[in-house]
Design a protein around this motif. Structure first.
Motif, PDB file in Angstrom:
ATOM      1  N   HIS A   1       0.884  -1.022  -0.046  1.00 42.11           N
ATOM      2  CA  HIS A   1       0.150   0.100  -0.058  1.00 42.11           C
ATOM      3  C   HIS A   1       0.768   1.189  -0.098  1.00 42.11           C
ATOM      4  N   SER A   2       1.864   1.177   0.613  1.00 40.04           N
ATOM      5  CA  SER A   2       2.875   2.362   0.668  1.00 40.04           C
ATOM      6  C   SER A   2       3.229   2.728  -0.754  1.00 40.04           C
ATOM      7  N   VAL A   3       3.551   1.708  -1.602  1.00 36.48           N
ATOM      8  CA  VAL A   3       3.998   1.979  -2.849  1.00 36.48           C
ATOM      9  C   VAL A   3       3.148   2.577  -3.655  1.00 36.48           C
ATOM     10  N   THR A   4       1.838   1.841  -3.961  1.00 43.04           N
ATOM     11  CA  THR A   4       0.733   2.451  -4.605  1.00 43.04           C
ATOM     12  C   THR A   4       0.329   3.698  -4.280  1.00 43.04           C
ATOM     13  N   ASN A   5       0.425   4.041  -3.016  1.00 40.74           N
ATOM     14  CA  ASN A   5      -0.454   5.211  -2.537  1.00 40.74           C
ATOM     15  C   ASN A   5       0.705   6.377  -2.818  1.00 40.74           C
ATOM     16  N   MET A   6       1.917   6.117  -2.410  1.00 38.92           N
ATOM     17  CA  MET A   6       2.891   7.219  -2.545  1.00 38.92           C
ATOM     18  C   MET A   6       2.811   7.691  -4.153  1.00 38.92           C
ATOM     19  N   CYS A   7       3.237   6.731  -4.898  1.00 39.72           N
ATOM     20  CA  CYS A   7       3.169   7.007  -6.573  1.00 39.72           C
ATOM     21  C   CYS A   7       1.752   7.768  -6.937  1.00 39.72           C
ATOM     22  N   GLY A   8       0.836   7.241  -6.250  1.00 37.23           N
ATOM     23  CA  GLY A   8      -0.335   7.960  -6.469  1.00 37.23           C
ATOM     24  C   GLY A   8      -0.517   9.401  -6.254  1.00 37.23           C
ATOM     25  N   LEU A   9       0.401   9.888  -5.108  1.00 33.26           N
ATOM     26  CA  LEU A   9       0.513  11.012  -4.573  1.00 33.26           C
ATOM     27  C   LEU A   9       1.364  11.723  -5.639  1.00 33.26           C
ATOM     28  N   VAL A  10       2.334  11.265  -5.922  1.00 27.68           N
ATOM     29  CA  VAL A  10       3.347  12.195  -6.720  1.00 27.68           C
ATOM     30  C   VAL A  10       3.271  12.133  -8.083  1.00 27.68           C
ATOM     31  N   LEU A  11       2.749  11.121  -8.628  1.00 25.88           N
ATOM     32  CA  LEU A  11       2.779  10.882 -10.069  1.00 25.88           C
ATOM     33  C   LEU A  11       1.963  12.048 -10.815  1.00 25.88           C
ATOM     34  N   PRO A  12       0.660  12.575 -10.339  1.00 28.74           N
ATOM     35  CA  PRO A  12       0.071  13.778 -11.078  1.00 28.74           C
ATOM     36  C   PRO A  12       0.840  14.814 -11.793  1.00 28.74           C
ATOM     37  N   ASN A  13       1.547  15.147 -10.440  1.00 28.14           N
ATOM     38  CA  ASN A  13       2.557  16.529 -10.773  1.00 28.14           C
ATOM     39  C   ASN A  13       3.779  16.316 -11.568  1.00 28.14           C
ATOM     40  N   MET A  14       4.126  14.981 -11.523  1.00 28.01           N
ATOM     41  CA  MET A  14       5.164  14.664 -12.632  1.00 28.01           C
ATOM     42  C   MET A  14       4.986  14.513 -13.937  1.00 28.01           C
ATOM     43  N   ILE A  15       3.777  13.750 -14.048  1.00 24.46           N
ATOM     44  CA  ILE A  15       2.836  13.883 -15.372  1.00 24.46           C
ATOM     45  C   ILE A  15       2.684  15.189 -16.036  1.00 24.46           C
ATOM     46  N   ALA A  16       2.333  16.258 -15.338  1.00 24.15           N
ATOM     47  CA  ALA A  16       1.811  17.424 -15.487  1.00 24.15           C
ATOM     48  C   ALA A  16       2.929  18.211 -16.304  1.00 24.15           C
ATOM     49  N   LYS A  17       4.339  17.808 -15.436  1.00 26.52           N
ATOM     50  CA  LYS A  17       5.762  18.488 -15.986  1.00 26.52           C
ATOM     51  C   LYS A  17       6.364  17.747 -16.814  1.00 26.52           C
ATOM     52  N   LYS A  18       5.855  16.381 -17.203  1.00 23.95           N
ATOM     53  CA  LYS A  18       6.503  15.545 -18.101  1.00 23.95           C
ATOM     54  C   LYS A  18       7.911  15.097 -17.666  1.00 23.95           C
ATOM     55  N   LYS A  19       8.124  14.892 -16.373  1.00 22.41           N
ATOM     56  CA  LYS A  19       9.487  14.477 -15.964  1.00 22.41           C
ATOM     57  C   LYS A  19       9.275  14.265 -14.522  1.00 22.41           C
ATOM     58  N   GLY A  20      10.158  13.007 -14.015  1.00 21.28           N
ATOM     59  CA  GLY A  20      10.231  12.560 -12.597  1.00 21.28           C
ATOM     60  C   GLY A  20      10.611  11.263 -12.547  1.00 21.28           C
ATOM     61  N   VAL A  21      11.071  10.907 -11.469  1.00 19.46           N
ATOM     62  CA  VAL A  21      11.883   9.510 -11.237  1.00 19.46           C
ATOM     63  C   VAL A  21      11.220   9.039  -9.850  1.00 19.46           C
ATOM     64  N   ILE A  22      10.987   7.470  -9.980  1.00 22.71           N
ATOM     65  CA  ILE A  22      10.383   6.876  -9.060  1.00 22.71           C
ATOM     66  C   ILE A  22      11.279   5.675  -8.947  1.00 22.71           C
ATOM     67  N   ILE A  23      11.801   5.498  -7.814  1.00 26.02           N
ATOM     68  CA  ILE A  23      12.816   4.200  -7.555  1.00 26.02           C
ATOM     69  C   ILE A  23      11.794   3.514  -6.422  1.00 26.02           C
ATOM     70  N   ASN A  24      11.335   2.241  -6.666  1.00 26.20           N
ATOM     71  CA  ASN A  24      10.720   1.470  -5.972  1.00 26.20           C
ATOM     72  C   ASN A  24      11.559   0.269  -5.354  1.00 26.20           C
ATOM     73  N   VAL A  25      11.816   0.041  -4.114  1.00 26.22           N
ATOM     74  CA  VAL A  25      12.873  -1.146  -3.507  1.00 26.22           C
ATOM     75  C   VAL A  25      12.004  -2.183  -3.443  1.00 26.22           C
ATOM     76  N   SER A  26      12.408  -3.215  -4.351  1.00 20.82           N
ATOM     77  CA  SER A  26      11.793  -4.625  -4.306  1.00 20.82           C
ATOM     78  C   SER A  26      12.825  -5.347  -3.616  1.00 20.82           C
ATOM     79  N   SER A  27      13.125  -6.553  -4.060  1.00 21.36           N
ATOM     80  CA  SER A  27      14.178  -7.651  -3.385  1.00 21.36           C
ATOM     81  C   SER A  27      14.581  -8.499  -4.316  1.00 21.36           C
ATOM     82  N   PHE A  28      15.683  -8.942  -4.246  1.00 19.91           N
ATOM     83  CA  PHE A  28      16.230 -10.293  -4.897  1.00 19.91           C
ATOM     84  C   PHE A  28      15.403 -11.230  -4.551  1.00 19.91           C
ATOM     85  N   PHE A  29      15.096 -11.350  -3.505  1.00 22.27           N
ATOM     86  CA  PHE A  29      14.025 -12.432  -3.122  1.00 22.27           C
ATOM     87  C   PHE A  29      12.484 -12.531  -3.839  1.00 22.27           C
ATOM     88  N   ALA A  30      12.516 -11.204  -4.535  1.00 17.57           N
ATOM     89  CA  ALA A  30      11.097 -11.380  -5.292  1.00 17.57           C
ATOM     90  C   ALA A  30      11.080 -12.014  -6.605  1.00 17.57           C
TER      91      ALA A  30
END
Length: 311
Positions: free
Chosen positions: A163-192
């Motif tokens: 939920h943290s990943v999806t909700n945080m992306c939901g909060l920041v993506l609209p403004n990133m899309i509006a200015k057409k630039k942004g970086v999102i780094i999601n920490v997964s795991s080798f165990f994935a």
């Protein structure tokens, strides 16, 4: 006329070679040629003045916050301990001429926490989001035994790791899309991406992060958004209680390496020795890894569960 055995053997060898080359060549680019010889050419400041880092008071999250501040970005630190947040904020501002905002949030709480985060980041020119916060098992364990002993665990790990990943992306993506630039780094795991028995819920949540990141990148790459899934193996943090070594680097060494892969690799282990482990796992076959990893985790379970019961 049916092909003879030598022809079939040649065809099989050819197929294996093609598959191996298709796997190894991208691996060489994303792990050696790109980050080591070319290096990431990304200037993170051009994406926005602020970075947001979750789980920012320890380990990989803290290392990202410090590294991004060193690159000149102001940083929003999000974690649950207000005292730790204040300490990290002071450490960063003493070293770098940047602004720091702190938001004390427990990601195991309900969805209302995102209203608090949104209120605190509204109006900021956020160019980078690092979704790092995560929790795992106290020790490897069979699924039923673990959730019987810790009935709240399922709700908490899904709240924190997914939920943290999806909700945080939901909060920041609209403004990133509006200015057409942004970086999102999601920490997964080798165990994935390897068999991880006795860590089934943790590895499952991290597999979600990995797949979500891949598809999010496909959705928004045409709008100037970079989404990266990071798959670290073991990093020497407080969680693992290890001294840094070649295959378990310090968080600072790991993040310095991982930042060089942004814009080069959509999915990455972030650190060359970890990429070697991933290549070995791929070439060995998941069946062998499953057997070996299961035995290793059973041994760790025996040691850590005994220690945990004695505390």
């Amino acid at each position: 006329m049916a092909p003879d055995s030598s022809t079939l053997s040649s065809i099989c060898v050819g197929i294996v070679c093609i598959v191996t080359v298709r796997k190894v060549l991208p691996w060489l680019y994303t792990n050696i040629i790109g980050p080591i010889f070319l290096g990431s050419r990304i200037d993170f400041r051009r994406f926005g003045a602020w970075a947001v880092v979750t789980g920012a008071t320890d380990g990989i999250g803290k290392a990202y916050a410090k590294a991004l501040a060193k690159k000149g970005l102001n940083v929003v630190l999000i974690s649950r301990s207000l005292s730790k947040l204040a300490a990290v904020a002071k450490e960063i501002t003493d070293a770098h001429n940047v602004q720091i905002k702190i938001i004390d949030i427990d990601f195991t709480d309900g969805p209302q926490i995102y209203q608090k985060i949104e209120k605190n980041i509204t109006g900021l020119d956020i160019g980078v989001l690092v979704n790092n916060v995560g929790i795992s098992y106290l020790y490897p364990e069979f699924f039923i035994e673990y959730i019987t002993r810790y009935p709240q665990f399922l709700r908490d790990i899904i709240s924190v790791n997914i939920h943290s990943v999806t909700n945080m992306c939901g909060l920041v993506l609209p403004n990133m899309i509006a200015k057409k630039k942004g970086v999102i780094i999601n920490v997964s795991s080798f165990f994935a991406v390897i068999a991880s028995p006795l860590l089934s819920v943790y590895s499952g949540t991290k597999a979600f992060v990995d797949k979500f990141s891949e598809d999010l990148q496909t959705e928004y790459q045409s709008q100037g958004i970079i989404v990266q899934s990071l798959r670290p193996c073991i990093v020497a943090t407080n969680m693992h209680k290890l001294k840094p070594n070649l295959f378990a680097p310090s968080a600072e060494v790991y993040v310095d390496s991982a930042l060089k892969t942004v814009g080069i690799a959509g999915k990455t282990n972030g650190y060359f020795p970890h990429a070697l482990l991933a290549l070995f796992a791929y070439l060995s076959g998941n069946y062998i890894i499953k057997i070996v990893h299961f035995k290793v985790l059973l041994r760790i379970k025996s040691l850590l569960s005994k220690s945990e019961k004695e505390i």
